[in-house]
Write an enzyme that holds these catalytic residues in place. Structure first.
Site, PDB file in Angstrom:
ATOM      1  N   HIS A   1       0.969  -1.497  -0.035  1.00 13.04           N
ATOM      2  CA  HIS A   1      -0.130   0.003   0.065  1.00 13.04           C
ATOM      3  C   HIS A   1       0.623   1.348  -0.136  1.00 13.04           C
ATOM      4  CE1 HIS A   1      -3.420   2.291   1.276  1.00 13.04           C
ATOM      5  NE2 HIS A   1      -2.726   3.304   2.015  1.00 13.04           N
ATOM      6  N   GLU A   2       1.990   1.520   0.752  1.00  8.52           N
ATOM      7  CA  GLU A   2       2.314   2.610   0.974  1.00  8.52           C
ATOM      8  C   GLU A   2       3.696   2.637  -0.227  1.00  8.52           C
ATOM      9  OE1 GLU A   2       2.611   4.712   3.113  1.00  8.52           O
ATOM     10  OE2 GLU A   2       0.527   3.928   4.600  1.00  8.52           O
TER      11      GLU A   2
ATOM     12  N   HIS B   1       2.025   3.956  -3.033  1.00  9.54           N
ATOM     13  CA  HIS B   1       1.622   5.324  -2.678  1.00  9.54           C
ATOM     14  C   HIS B   1       3.195   6.700  -3.411  1.00  9.54           C
ATOM     15  CE1 HIS B   1      -2.078   5.821  -0.936  1.00  9.54           C
ATOM     16  NE2 HIS B   1      -1.395   5.160   0.743  1.00  9.54           N
TER      17      HIS B   1
END
Length: 212
Positions: free
Chosen positions: A22-23, A26
Site C-alpha cells: 500500500h505504501e 503511494h
C-alpha cells in the site's frame, strides 16, 4: 490459546505485506507525478521493516485480534510525499492517495484467485491448509485496507481525496480534524461502529474474490 496465536500470525503476516504494498504504491505514484521524496528516503522498497509503525502495524491489529473485533485493521508509516512537487497537484493528490487502495484491491483479486486454486487441496495437506489460510487472510486484509482507507477520516486516503476535491475554505476547515483522525478511527473500530461496512461491503467482496 495456541489457535489464537496461529490466527494472529495468519492475519499479521498478510497485514505487513498489504500495508507495505500500500505504501510503496503511494510512493511510486508520487514519483510518477514528479515527487521523488519517497524514493530519496529509501521508501520504495518491499522490505516491511522500512515501513513498520509500532502502533499501527503491530499493537493496533493485535488489540483488535485479541479483543475479538470482526475487522482487523492496521497501517504503516506513511511514505513521505511533497504534494507541492506534483506536476498536477489536484490530480496528483487524488492519484497518489488512491494508488494504495487500488493496489490493495488488485492484491485481493490475486489472492482470491490463488485461494480458489489451492483450497481444494487444503484437506489433504497441512502445508496446503496453512497456505490457503494465509492467502485467504491476505485477501481479507487487502479488502479491509482498501475499503477502510476510502473512509474520509484523516489520515486515511479517502480524506486526502476528499480534501483535494473541496474548495479552499472548506478544505482548510476539514483538515483541522486531522489531529484527531487516528483517535476517531480507533474509537469507531473498538466500539464496532463500522460493522455495517463488514456486512454490506467487505464480506461480499471477500466472497466475490474467493469464490465463496
Amino acid at each position: 490459546m495456541e489457535e489464537k496465536i496461529i490466527q494472529a500470525l495468519i492475519l499479521i503476516i498478510p497485514l505487513l505485506m498489504a500495508v507495505t504494498l500500500h505504501e510503496v504504491a503511494h510512493g511510486y505514484a508520487a514519483w510518477m507525478f514528479g515527487d521523488p521524496t519517497a524514493k530519496l528516503a529509501g521508501r520504495l522498497t518491499l522490505n516491511p521493516v522500512r515501513h513498520l509503525d509500532p502502533f499501527g502495524s503491530l499493537i493496533l491489529p493485535g488489540l483488535l485480534i485479541f479483543s475479538g473485533s470482526p475487522a482487523i485493521f492496521g497501517y504503516a508509516k506513511p511514505v513521505p510525499v511533497n504534494f507541492r512537487n506534483l506536476r498536477d497537484p489536484k490530480l496528483g493528490t487524488i492519484v497518489v492517495s488512491a494508488a494504495g487502495v487500488g493496489v490493495n484491491f488488485a492484491c485481493a483479486l490475486a489472492a482470491g484467485l490463488v485461494y480458489q486454486i489451492i483450497a481444494p487441496f487444503a484437506g489433504d495437506s497441512t502445508i496446503f491448509l496453512l497456505a490457503a489460510r494465509l492467502v485467504y487472510g491476505f485477501c481479507i486484509i487487502s479488502v479491509v485496507l482498501g475499503v477502510f482507507n476510502l473512509l474520509p477520516i484523516p489520515p486515511l486516503d479517502g480524506s486526502h481525496i476528499l480534501s483535494a476535491l473541496l474548495p479552499p475554505g472548506a478544505r482548510q476547515k476539514y483538515e483541522q480534524i486531522g489531529t484527531f483522525g487516528v483517535l476517531i478511527l480507533l474509537v469507531l473500530l473498538m466500539t464496532r461502529s463500522l460493522d455495517f461496512l463488514i456486512t454490506a461491503v467487505i464480506s461480499p467482496l471477500v466472497r466475490f474474490f474467493t469464490g465463496g
